[in-house]
Design an enzyme around this catalytic site. Structure first.
Site, PDB file in Angstrom:
ATOM      1  N   SER A 138     -22.068  17.286  -5.167  1.00  0.00           N
ATOM      2  CA  SER A 138     -22.640  17.733  -6.161  1.00  0.00           C
ATOM      3  C   SER A 138     -22.183  17.478  -7.358  1.00  0.00           C
ATOM      4  CB  SER A 138     -23.133  19.048  -6.003  1.00  0.00           C
ATOM      5  OG  SER A 138     -23.797  19.647  -7.312  1.00  0.00           O
ATOM      6  N   TYR A 153     -20.656  27.503  -5.129  1.00  0.00           N
ATOM      7  CA  TYR A 153     -21.188  26.412  -4.903  1.00  0.00           C
ATOM      8  C   TYR A 153     -20.079  25.314  -5.473  1.00  0.00           C
ATOM      9  CZ  TYR A 153     -24.487  22.581  -4.346  1.00  0.00           C
ATOM     10  OH  TYR A 153     -25.187  21.717  -3.888  1.00  0.00           O
ATOM     11  N   LYS A 157     -18.002  22.435  -3.480  1.00  0.00           N
ATOM     12  CA  LYS A 157     -18.296  21.021  -3.684  1.00  0.00           C
ATOM     13  C   LYS A 157     -17.075  20.225  -4.341  1.00  0.00           C
ATOM     14  CE  LYS A 157     -22.408  20.526  -1.995  1.00  0.00           C
ATOM     15  NZ  LYS A 157     -22.560  20.039  -0.606  1.00  0.00           N
TER      16      LYS A 157
HETATM   17  N1  LIG Z   1     -31.183  19.724  -4.291  1.00  0.00           N
HETATM   18  C1  LIG Z   1     -30.316  19.398  -5.153  1.00  0.00           C
HETATM   19  O1  LIG Z   1     -30.386  19.581  -6.613  1.00  0.00           O
HETATM   20  C2  LIG Z   1     -28.982  18.825  -4.850  1.00  0.00           C
HETATM   21  C3  LIG Z   1     -28.127  18.309  -5.941  1.00  0.00           C
HETATM   22  C4  LIG Z   1     -26.813  18.334  -5.456  1.00  0.00           C
HETATM   23  C5  LIG Z   1     -26.220  18.138  -4.223  1.00  0.00           C
HETATM   24  N2  LIG Z   1     -27.122  18.684  -3.328  1.00  0.00           N
HETATM   25  C6  LIG Z   1     -26.566  18.603  -1.816  1.00  0.00           C
HETATM   26  O2  LIG Z   1     -27.308  17.514  -0.935  1.00  0.00           O
HETATM   27  C7  LIG Z   1     -27.308  18.233   0.232  1.00  0.00           C
HETATM   28  C8  LIG Z   1     -28.803  18.391   0.859  1.00  0.00           C
HETATM   29  O3  LIG Z   1     -29.404  19.357  -0.175  1.00  0.00           O
HETATM   30  P1  LIG Z   1     -31.203  19.631  -0.055  1.00  0.00           P
HETATM   31  O4  LIG Z   1     -31.437  19.872  -1.552  1.00  0.00           O
HETATM   32  O5  LIG Z   1     -31.690  18.131   0.383  1.00  0.00           O
HETATM   33  O6  LIG Z   1     -31.037  20.823   0.756  1.00  0.00           O
HETATM   34  P2  LIG Z   1     -32.414  21.347   1.539  1.00  0.00           P
HETATM   35  O7  LIG Z   1     -33.387  21.056   1.082  1.00  0.00           O
HETATM   36  O8  LIG Z   1     -31.902  22.845   1.549  1.00  0.00           O
HETATM   37  O9  LIG Z   1     -32.001  21.093   3.006  1.00  0.00           O
HETATM   38  C9  LIG Z   1     -30.988  21.374   3.746  1.00  0.00           C
HETATM   39  C10 LIG Z   1     -30.900  20.734   5.204  1.00  0.00           C
HETATM   40  O10 LIG Z   1     -29.788  21.163   5.884  1.00  0.00           O
HETATM   41  C11 LIG Z   1     -30.198  21.990   7.022  1.00  0.00           C
HETATM   42  N3  LIG Z   1     -29.197  23.069   7.277  1.00  0.00           N
HETATM   43  C12 LIG Z   1     -29.100  24.245   6.485  1.00  0.00           C
HETATM   44  N4  LIG Z   1     -28.330  25.209   6.685  1.00  0.00           N
HETATM   45  C13 LIG Z   1     -27.869  24.678   8.126  1.00  0.00           C
HETATM   46  C14 LIG Z   1     -26.668  24.885   9.011  1.00  0.00           C
HETATM   47  N5  LIG Z   1     -26.252  26.048   8.895  1.00  0.00           N
HETATM   48  N6  LIG Z   1     -26.588  24.107  10.140  1.00  0.00           N
HETATM   49  C15 LIG Z   1     -27.327  22.843  10.116  1.00  0.00           C
HETATM   50  N7  LIG Z   1     -28.207  22.389   9.373  1.00  0.00           N
HETATM   51  C16 LIG Z   1     -28.416  23.289   8.339  1.00  0.00           C
HETATM   52  C17 LIG Z   1     -31.546  22.459   6.696  1.00  0.00           C
HETATM   53  O11 LIG Z   1     -32.419  22.503   7.982  1.00  0.00           O
HETATM   54  P3  LIG Z   1     -32.243  24.061   8.796  1.00  0.00           P
HETATM   55  O12 LIG Z   1     -32.969  24.944   7.631  1.00  0.00           O
HETATM   56  O13 LIG Z   1     -33.450  24.037   9.700  1.00  0.00           O
HETATM   57  O14 LIG Z   1     -31.149  24.149   9.049  1.00  0.00           O
HETATM   58  C18 LIG Z   1     -32.155  21.017   5.998  1.00  0.00           C
HETATM   59  O15 LIG Z   1     -32.325  20.096   7.068  1.00  0.00           O
HETATM   60  C19 LIG Z   1     -26.564  19.655   0.124  1.00  0.00           C
HETATM   61  O16 LIG Z   1     -25.008  19.283   0.542  1.00  0.00           O
HETATM   62  C20 LIG Z   1     -26.487  19.771  -1.230  1.00  0.00           C
HETATM   63  O17 LIG Z   1     -25.511  20.695  -1.518  1.00  0.00           O
HETATM   64  C21 LIG Z   1     -28.239  19.068  -3.315  1.00  0.00           C
END
Ligand SMILES: NC(=O)c1ccc[n+]([C@@H]2O[C@H](COP(=O)([O-])OP(=O)(O)OC[C@H]3O[C@@H](n4cnc5c(N)ncnc54)[C@H](OP(=O)(O)O)[C@@H]3O)[C@@H](O)[C@H]2O)c1
Length: 254
Positions: A138, A153, A157
């Protein structure tokens, strides 16, 4: 089709960025295995991807038992793994003095420990011809947002970035490439969950900040990450390893 015949594992593949990457992989001809906790969400995602070549494994990767279950399920089919996307993550944007031990443990367990040990456990399953590991980092590893307290966080990261580089170095001789994608803010359930809790004035302030700060004038959509995830997984990236690639509408350029 740039990933024809390849097998990809996408953790957190049931929604958001992970689902978008999985969709792109299926479009490019890969067989995909999605991992998440909620079996219902995984099944919905599997239907959405509409392919018989999509497997799902329900496992909580923040636990050792979940890592064991996921790695056994992946190895069980006997098919080698070409691509591992360590995408599942959690973001607690909590002031430093309010972070609890439980939040600390949960954050590090999923964002760092799961990435470390799932990759380690899958080493024997990686395709002998080589594999691509893609970690989701991130911009928060190195750039902060006013009034969005990110010590926990950002710590997790930052660790992802260090792990990505050290593994690229250590696993390169085995033909395993390791890279990270560092997205800017992306409109996913994770982002919505953290913004929906803010008071209206803080939401408006955050929106104004985003409009000022993103040279391309908007936050990301999940499919903004798919192109680089396909590239890094493909043979076109055969000499690309150890990179932390910002995909953030230009945010970290400023
Ligand atoms: N969105 C942003 O702005 C952003 C920015 C920079 C980086 N990122 C990074 O990108 C990645 C994806 O982010 P996102 O925004 O798409 O997240 P999200 O919408 O919260 O989706 C998270 C996914 O991970 C799964 N998950 C969560 N906890 C888990 C666990 N304990 N075991 C197995 N699976 C788990 C969730 O399914 P379940 O809940 O069913 O487990 C879901 O499929 C993350 O690493 C995040 O830090 C996101």
């Amino acid at each position: 089709m740039r990933l024809q015949g390849k097998r990809a594992i996408v953790t957190g593949g049931s929604q958001g960025i992970g689902l978008s990457i999985a969709e792109a992989y299926v479009r490019e001809g890969a067989d995909v295995c999605l991992i998440g906790r909620d079996a219902g969400k995984l099944e919905t995602a599997r239907q959405q991807l509409g392919a018989g070549s999509v497997e799902t494994i329900s496992a909580d990767l923040a636990t050792q038992a979940g890592i064991d279950k996921a790695s056994a399920g992946i190895a069980g089919s006997g098919r080698p793994v070409d691509i591992l996307v360590n995408n599942a993550g959690v973001a607690f944007l909590v002031p430093f003095d309010a972070v609890t031990q439980e939040q600390f443990h949960q954050s590090l367990s999923l964002n760092v420990t799961a990435m470390f040990f799932l990759t380690q456990r899958l080493l024997p399953a990686f395709a002998p011809a080589g594999a691509s590991v893609i970690n989701l980092s991130s911009y928060f590893a190195g750039k902060m947002i006013p009034k969005r307290p990110s010590s926990l966080y950002s710590l997790s990261k930052g660790a992802v970035n260090s792990l990505t580089k050290s593994l690229a170095f250590e696993l390169g001789p085995r033909g395993i490439r390791v890279n990270a994608i560092a997205p800017g803010t992306v409109d996913t359930p994770m982002r919505r969950k953290s913004v929906d809790n803010l008071p209206e004035s803080a939401k408006a302030e955050l929106q104004a900040y985003v409009e000022r700060s993103y040279p391309l004038g908007r936050i990301g959509r999940p499919d903004d990450l798919a192109g680089i995830a396909v590239y890094l997984a493909s043979d076109e990236a055969a000499w690309t390893s150890g990179g932390i690639f910002p995909v953030d509408g230009g945010y970290t350029a400023g």
